[in-house]
Design a protein around this motif. Structure first.
Motif, PDB file in Angstrom:
ATOM      1  N   ARG A  57       0.831  -1.213   0.000  1.00 37.69           N
ATOM      2  CA  ARG A  57       0.000   0.000   0.000  1.00 37.69           C
ATOM      3  C   ARG A  57       0.864   1.262   0.000  1.00 37.69           C
ATOM      4  O   ARG A  57       1.857   1.330   0.707  1.00 37.69           O
ATOM      5  N   LYS A  58       0.436   2.257  -0.776  1.00 41.10           N
ATOM      6  CA  LYS A  58       1.166   3.519  -0.827  1.00 41.10           C
ATOM      7  C   LYS A  58       0.706   4.411   0.336  1.00 41.10           C
ATOM      8  O   LYS A  58      -0.440   4.345   0.773  1.00 41.10           O
ATOM      9  N   ILE A  59       1.628   5.251   0.791  1.00 47.88           N
ATOM     10  CA  ILE A  59       1.297   6.192   1.873  1.00 47.88           C
ATOM     11  C   ILE A  59       0.897   7.531   1.268  1.00 47.88           C
ATOM     12  O   ILE A  59       1.623   8.103   0.451  1.00 47.88           O
ATOM     13  N   SER A  60      -0.261   8.005   1.682  1.00 48.81           N
ATOM     14  CA  SER A  60      -0.662   9.358   1.294  1.00 48.81           C
ATOM     15  C   SER A  60      -0.516  10.210   2.555  1.00 48.81           C
ATOM     16  O   SER A  60      -1.170   9.959   3.569  1.00 48.81           O
ATOM     17  N   TYR A  61       0.400  11.192   2.521  1.00 47.44           N
ATOM     18  CA  TYR A  61       0.740  11.984   3.711  1.00 47.44           C
ATOM     19  C   TYR A  61       0.178  13.387   3.528  1.00 47.44           C
ATOM     20  O   TYR A  61       0.597  14.133   2.646  1.00 47.44           O
ATOM     21  N   VAL A  62      -0.813  13.728   4.341  1.00 48.38           N
ATOM     22  CA  VAL A  62      -1.504  15.018   4.206  1.00 48.38           C
ATOM     23  C   VAL A  62      -1.109  15.908   5.380  1.00 48.38           C
ATOM     24  O   VAL A  62      -1.417  15.603   6.528  1.00 48.38           O
ATOM     25  N   SER A  63      -0.391  17.000   5.084  1.00 46.10           N
ATOM     26  CA  SER A  63       0.143  17.840   6.163  1.00 46.10           C
ATOM     27  C   SER A  63      -0.345  19.282   6.046  1.00 46.10           C
ATOM     28  O   SER A  63      -0.304  19.869   4.968  1.00 46.10           O
ATOM     29  N   TYR A  64      -0.824  19.826   7.178  1.00 42.73           N
ATOM     30  CA  TYR A  64      -1.337  21.204   7.193  1.00 42.73           C
ATOM     31  C   TYR A  64      -0.591  22.078   8.191  1.00 42.73           C
ATOM     32  O   TYR A  64      -0.059  21.587   9.191  1.00 42.73           O
ATOM     33  N   ASP A  65      -0.621  23.366   7.923  1.00 43.77           N
ATOM     34  CA  ASP A  65       0.023  24.366   8.782  1.00 43.77           C
ATOM     35  C   ASP A  65      -0.928  24.824   9.890  1.00 43.77           C
ATOM     36  O   ASP A  65      -2.088  25.127   9.628  1.00 43.77           O
ATOM     37  N   ASP A  66      -0.416  24.863  11.137  1.00 38.55           N
ATOM     38  CA  ASP A  66      -1.246  25.450  12.203  1.00 38.55           C
ATOM     39  C   ASP A  66      -0.592  26.701  12.804  1.00 38.55           C
ATOM     40  O   ASP A  66      -1.101  27.262  13.779  1.00 38.55           O
ATOM     41  N   ALA A  67       0.554  27.126  12.220  1.00 34.69           N
ATOM     42  CA  ALA A  67       1.246  28.338  12.663  1.00 34.69           C
ATOM     43  C   ALA A  67       1.529  28.351  14.171  1.00 34.69           C
ATOM     44  O   ALA A  67       1.702  29.404  14.768  1.00 34.69           O
ATOM     45  N   TYR A  68       1.558  27.157  14.798  1.00 34.38           N
ATOM     46  CA  TYR A  68       1.825  27.015  16.247  1.00 34.38           C
ATOM     47  C   TYR A  68       0.746  27.724  17.059  1.00 34.38           C
ATOM     48  O   TYR A  68       0.984  28.258  18.123  1.00 34.38           O
ATOM     49  N   SER A  69      -0.486  27.705  16.507  1.00 31.68           N
ATOM     50  CA  SER A  69      -1.610  28.365  17.182  1.00 31.68           C
ATOM     51  C   SER A  69      -2.688  27.325  17.483  1.00 31.68           C
ATOM     52  O   SER A  69      -3.272  26.750  16.566  1.00 31.68           O
ATOM     53  N   PRO A  70      -2.966  27.050  18.785  1.00 27.84           N
ATOM     54  CA  PRO A  70      -3.905  25.974  19.152  1.00 27.84           C
ATOM     55  C   PRO A  70      -5.274  26.011  18.467  1.00 27.84           C
ATOM     56  O   PRO A  70      -5.745  24.964  18.026  1.00 27.84           O
ATOM     57  N   PRO A  71      -5.935  27.191  18.308  1.00 23.40           N
ATOM     58  CA  PRO A  71      -7.230  27.166  17.613  1.00 23.40           C
ATOM     59  C   PRO A  71      -7.094  26.639  16.180  1.00 23.40           C
ATOM     60  O   PRO A  71      -7.971  25.944  15.666  1.00 23.40           O
ATOM     61  N   LYS A  72      -5.962  26.956  15.565  1.00 25.74           N
ATOM     62  CA  LYS A  72      -5.702  26.486  14.202  1.00 25.74           C
ATOM     63  C   LYS A  72      -5.413  24.973  14.199  1.00 25.74           C
ATOM     64  O   LYS A  72      -5.813  24.246  13.291  1.00 25.74           O
ATOM     65  N   THR A  73      -4.737  24.502  15.261  1.00 24.43           N
ATOM     66  CA  THR A  73      -4.463  23.059  15.380  1.00 24.43           C
ATOM     67  C   THR A  73      -5.789  22.296  15.408  1.00 24.43           C
ATOM     68  O   THR A  73      -5.951  21.266  14.752  1.00 24.43           O
ATOM     69  N   VAL A  74      -6.739  22.833  16.169  1.00 27.82           N
ATOM     70  CA  VAL A  74      -8.065  22.200  16.288  1.00 27.82           C
ATOM     71  C   VAL A  74      -8.743  22.147  14.920  1.00 27.82           C
ATOM     72  O   VAL A  74      -9.272  21.101  14.507  1.00 27.82           O
ATOM     73  N   GLU A  75      -8.693  23.262  14.209  1.00 27.02           N
ATOM     74  CA  GLU A  75      -9.311  23.354  12.881  1.00 27.02           C
ATOM     75  C   GLU A  75      -8.702  22.313  11.925  1.00 27.02           C
ATOM     76  O   GLU A  75      -9.428  21.606  11.214  1.00 27.02           O
TER      77      GLU A  75
END
Length: 384
Positions: A57-75
């Motif tokens: 199986r191939k790995i699909s790696y989906v990475s997002y920026d949260d700018a080190y801001s907890p509300p953004k981490t939640v989003e």
């Protein structure tokens, strides 16, 4: 979402051909030095895909920026779980951001795996069975320094500058506990918020208490400021920094090599800058991996060695899952590891169990000299 075939079991994020992994990294903001961890992991999984994937199986790696801001981490966590439907979230960075999503991930029963933060609360299999750290936690790391101080500088006065969050506070608790009755030698404590632009004024105040030892307990930006300010004041205390801030590229170079001489820390990873490992096969392999798969990344940055190690352990977890790619199976295998990783220091292993969610528990001390870290002493296990 179970497959028709009896042997294969899938949850969202896994199929016959793909495994979808989510990640949250600070690609922008005050902790962007750590963004390279997400990038090196993406490169590692790309290499694995090129070699045929894991169990086909191939790995699909989906990475997002949260700018080190907890509300953004939640989003971003919600987006990964609810829209992207990843199988699990891997090594999101930072204590505050992970604290903000821990309850959510556990309520959703989605693995919240190998977090890049040393807070103590990531190894609580009873309270939060879906969350597992990776690093030596702050208390056990602080205990390693405490053991060294008691042996080497038993009467030294100690001053602390620390980030006023779980990371900083856990570290201070671990240090006090490790020092035992010598905790009375702590003469000053300077907490600061992660919104603070500079710790310079704290360093100036700290100097007034004239400690012999200074602990900089924070992330690269502020550790670099602290070391630099001490140098500019022509003050010469013994300085300790946490292993999370030992990056030469992000901490010691910005602080100034002339001011960083003799700074102490501890590690569990081989450092590509250390001539000791110049002919080590695992470091040679790491360097050629960087050349081919992540040429824009710095080969001198130990954060890349760290991200590479975590990706290796993750690949092992997925191998052990076989065709049972359920979220429950991922956690079960993550809690069933006993393996060496070739970029870890000799004598250090990754070890977990269903009642032990702390993969790393040993470190070796090191001192910054010239333009590189030099290891010394034995591998020390935490008493915590």
């Amino acid at each position: 979402m179970h497959c028709t075939s009896a042997q294969k079991k899938y949850d969202a994020g896994a199929t016959d051909t793909e495994i979808k992994i989510g990640n949250i990294s600070p690609y922008s903001g005050p902790a962007s030095a750590y963004a390279t961890i997400g990038k090196v992991q993406a490169a590692y999984f790309k290499m694995i895909n090129e070699r045929g994937g894991i169990n086909g199986r191939k790995i699909s790696y989906v990475s997002y920026d949260d700018a080190y801001s907890p509300p953004k981490t939640v989003e971003q966590a919600r987006k990964l779980v609810e829209s992207d439907e990843v199988l699990f979230i891997l090594s999101p960075l930072g204590t505050a951001g992970n604290s903000a999503i821990q309850k959510y991930m556990n309520a959703k029963k989605v693995p919240h795996l190998f977090l890049t933060t040393g807070a103590n609360k990531w190894s609580d299999p009873k309270g939060f069975p879906w969350t597992m750290g990776f690093l030596n936690n702050c208390r056990s790391e602080a205990d390693v320094y405490a053991q060294y101080i008691i042996k080497t500088y038993p009467d030294a006065k100690i001053g602390l500058v620390y980030q006023n969050d779980d990371f900083g506070k856990d570290f201070v608790v671990g240090l006090r506990k490790g020092l035992g009755d010598r905790a009375k030698n702590i003469v000053a404590e300077m907490p600061f918020e992660s919104t603070t632009p500079t710790v310079d004024p704290l360093i100036v105040s700290l100097k007034a208490s004239s400690p012999d030892i200074v602990f900089h307990i924070s992330t690269p930006k502020w550790v670099a400021q602290g070391i630099k300010k001490i140098g500019e004041l022509n003050w010469k205390p013994i300085q300790f920094i946490p292993s999370t801030s030992t990056s030469i590229v992000n901490t010691l170079k910005p602080a100034g090599f002339e001011y960083s001489q003799g700074v102490l820390s501890a590690s569990y990873l081989k450092d590509p800058n250390d001539p000791t490992w110049a002919s080590d096969p695992s470091i040679k392999e790491f360097l050629s991996f960087m050349d081919k798969w992540y040429p824009d990344g710095s080969k001198a940055d130990t954060l890349n060695v760290y991200g590479y190690a975590v990706a290796q352990v993750t690949a092992q977890v997925l191998k052990q899952c076989g065709d049972d790619l359920t979220r429950e199976s991922v956690m079960k295998q993550a809690a069933n590891l006993d393996m060496p990783i070739d970029v870890l220091l000799p004598g250090i292993r990754i070890k977990t169990a269903s009642d032990d969610y702390q993969p790393l528990e040993q470190m070796q001390l090191m001192r910054f000299s010239g333009e590189a870290w030099q290891l010394f002493g034995e591998v020390i296990g935490s008493r915590d």
